[in-house]
Design a protein around this motif. Structure first.
Motif, PDB file in Angstrom:
ATOM      1  N   GLU A 146       8.338  -6.086   5.104  1.00  0.00           N
ATOM      2  CA  GLU A 146       7.769  -5.169   6.216  1.00  0.00           C
ATOM      3  C   GLU A 146       6.792  -3.801   5.464  1.00  0.00           C
ATOM      4  O   GLU A 146       8.139  -3.350   5.229  1.00  0.00           O
ATOM      5  CB  GLU A 146       8.127  -4.769   7.261  1.00  0.00           C
ATOM      6  N   PRO A 147       5.633  -4.105   5.497  1.00  0.00           N
ATOM      7  CA  PRO A 147       5.077  -3.121   4.706  1.00  0.00           C
ATOM      8  C   PRO A 147       5.319  -1.448   4.892  1.00  0.00           C
ATOM      9  O   PRO A 147       5.311  -0.842   4.728  1.00  0.00           O
ATOM     10  CB  PRO A 147       3.379  -3.668   4.829  1.00  0.00           C
ATOM     11  N   LEU A 148       5.511  -0.976   6.551  1.00  0.00           N
ATOM     12  CA  LEU A 148       5.746   0.508   6.584  1.00  0.00           C
ATOM     13  C   LEU A 148       7.439   1.129   6.148  1.00  0.00           C
ATOM     14  O   LEU A 148       7.440   1.458   6.215  1.00  0.00           O
ATOM     15  CB  LEU A 148       5.507   0.526   7.922  1.00  0.00           C
ATOM     16  N   ASP A 149       8.391  -0.628   5.589  1.00  0.00           N
ATOM     17  CA  ASP A 149       9.753  -0.016   4.919  1.00  0.00           C
ATOM     18  C   ASP A 149       9.357   0.569   3.656  1.00  0.00           C
ATOM     19  O   ASP A 149      10.123   1.266   3.367  1.00  0.00           O
ATOM     20  CB  ASP A 149      10.300  -1.235   5.303  1.00  0.00           C
ATOM     21  N   ASN A 150       7.949  -0.504   3.265  1.00  0.00           N
ATOM     22  CA  ASN A 150       7.343   0.486   1.692  1.00  0.00           C
ATOM     23  C   ASN A 150       6.765   1.389   1.719  1.00  0.00           C
ATOM     24  O   ASN A 150       5.226   1.268   1.217  1.00  0.00           O
ATOM     25  CB  ASN A 150       7.667  -0.730   1.011  1.00  0.00           C
ATOM     26  N   VAL A 187       3.044   1.625   0.040  1.00  0.00           N
ATOM     27  CA  VAL A 187       1.394   0.560   0.802  1.00  0.00           C
ATOM     28  C   VAL A 187       0.283   1.846   0.375  1.00  0.00           C
ATOM     29  O   VAL A 187      -0.406   1.695  -0.444  1.00  0.00           O
ATOM     30  CB  VAL A 187       1.576   0.207   1.805  1.00  0.00           C
ATOM     31  N   ILE A 188       0.357   2.671   0.869  1.00  0.00           N
ATOM     32  CA  ILE A 188      -0.533   3.964   1.158  1.00  0.00           C
ATOM     33  C   ILE A 188      -1.295   4.519  -0.445  1.00  0.00           C
ATOM     34  O   ILE A 188      -2.119   4.808  -0.219  1.00  0.00           O
ATOM     35  CB  ILE A 188       0.525   5.608   1.455  1.00  0.00           C
ATOM     36  N   ALA A 189      -0.359   4.319  -1.414  1.00  0.00           N
ATOM     37  CA  ALA A 189      -0.610   4.865  -2.724  1.00  0.00           C
ATOM     38  C   ALA A 189      -1.715   3.788  -3.025  1.00  0.00           C
ATOM     39  O   ALA A 189      -2.861   3.901  -3.676  1.00  0.00           O
ATOM     40  CB  ALA A 189       0.600   4.421  -3.811  1.00  0.00           C
ATOM     41  N   SER A 190      -0.794   2.576  -3.043  1.00  0.00           N
ATOM     42  CA  SER A 190      -2.279   0.875  -3.025  1.00  0.00           C
ATOM     43  C   SER A 190      -2.953   1.075  -2.249  1.00  0.00           C
ATOM     44  O   SER A 190      -4.388   0.858  -2.588  1.00  0.00           O
ATOM     45  CB  SER A 190      -1.451  -0.064  -2.743  1.00  0.00           C
ATOM     46  N   ILE A 191      -3.443   1.127  -1.080  1.00  0.00           N
ATOM     47  CA  ILE A 191      -4.380   1.896  -0.149  1.00  0.00           C
ATOM     48  C   ILE A 191      -5.495   3.066  -1.171  1.00  0.00           C
ATOM     49  O   ILE A 191      -6.684   2.519  -1.257  1.00  0.00           O
ATOM     50  CB  ILE A 191      -4.159   2.040   1.255  1.00  0.00           C
ATOM     51  N   ARG A 192      -4.728   3.956  -1.442  1.00  0.00           N
ATOM     52  CA  ARG A 192      -5.606   5.103  -1.678  1.00  0.00           C
ATOM     53  C   ARG A 192      -6.471   4.328  -3.436  1.00  0.00           C
ATOM     54  O   ARG A 192      -7.987   4.658  -3.413  1.00  0.00           O
ATOM     55  CB  ARG A 192      -4.750   6.069  -1.957  1.00  0.00           C
ATOM     56  N   PRO A 205       7.578   5.135  13.952  1.00  0.00           N
ATOM     57  CA  PRO A 205       7.565   6.894  13.110  1.00  0.00           C
ATOM     58  C   PRO A 205       6.414   7.139  11.700  1.00  0.00           C
ATOM     59  O   PRO A 205       5.027   7.292  11.435  1.00  0.00           O
ATOM     60  CB  PRO A 205       8.295   6.791  11.931  1.00  0.00           C
ATOM     61  N   ARG A 206       6.231   5.737  11.158  1.00  0.00           N
ATOM     62  CA  ARG A 206       4.936   5.069  10.822  1.00  0.00           C
ATOM     63  C   ARG A 206       3.678   4.753  10.509  1.00  0.00           C
ATOM     64  O   ARG A 206       2.475   5.118  10.321  1.00  0.00           O
ATOM     65  CB  ARG A 206       5.097   3.910   9.344  1.00  0.00           C
ATOM     66  N   LEU A 207       3.931   4.042  12.500  1.00  0.00           N
ATOM     67  CA  LEU A 207       2.878   4.032  12.926  1.00  0.00           C
ATOM     68  C   LEU A 207       2.320   5.029  13.179  1.00  0.00           C
ATOM     69  O   LEU A 207       0.642   5.032  13.257  1.00  0.00           O
ATOM     70  CB  LEU A 207       3.023   3.027  13.819  1.00  0.00           C
TER      71      LEU A 207
END
Length: 134
Positions: free
Chosen positions: A20-24, A28-33, A57-59
């Motif tokens: 699950e990407p949102l568990d990491n 994931v946000i650092a990669s997107i940035r 919560p992450r959504l």
């Protein structure tokens, strides 16, 4: 990505399939940035999708932390009861709460969705005689 981009330009990225990407979330946000940074890959956020079973919560924070990124929601069932049978993690996040969080995501990205620069996709795998009826 660096090596793949040297072979052929990266056009789309989807976070899915390795858990699950949102568990990491932080990674994931650092990669997107990094991918959207004009000094690195300069990939448009509209070319990035995050697939999730619905970590509520992450959504609720994704649109703020990664504006313009598309969302792919793995539903696989029309009801909470059936979804719990098909998706093991569904017990943690009730379908009504997930859909409310998706509505919040859509509301916060409405201008990008209207311009077709961001989208919400619903993923649904059909399983014979399990979730393919009515």
């Amino acid at each position: 990505l660096y090596h793949a981009n040297r072979v052929e330009p990266i056009r789309n990225v989807v976070f899915m399939g390795m858990g699950e990407p949102l568990d990491n979330y932080k990674a994931v946000i650092a990669s997107i940035r990094a991918m959207t940074d004009v000094q690195r890959f300069s990939l448009s956020p509209a070319r990035i999708s995050v697939s999730t079973v619905g970590v509520v919560p992450r959504l609720r924070t994704l649109a703020h932390d990664a504006p313009g990124v598309s969302l792919a929601l793995s539903l696989h069932a029309p009801t909470q009861e059936l979804r719990c049978q098909i998706v093991p993690t569904a017990k943690a996040w009730h379908l009504e709460n997930i859909m409310a969080a998706v509505d919040q995501f859509v509301d916060s990205q409405a201008h990008l969705i209207a311009a077709r620069r961001c989208k919400v996709l619903y993923e649904y795998v059909l399983i014979a005689e399990v979730n393919d009826m009515d």
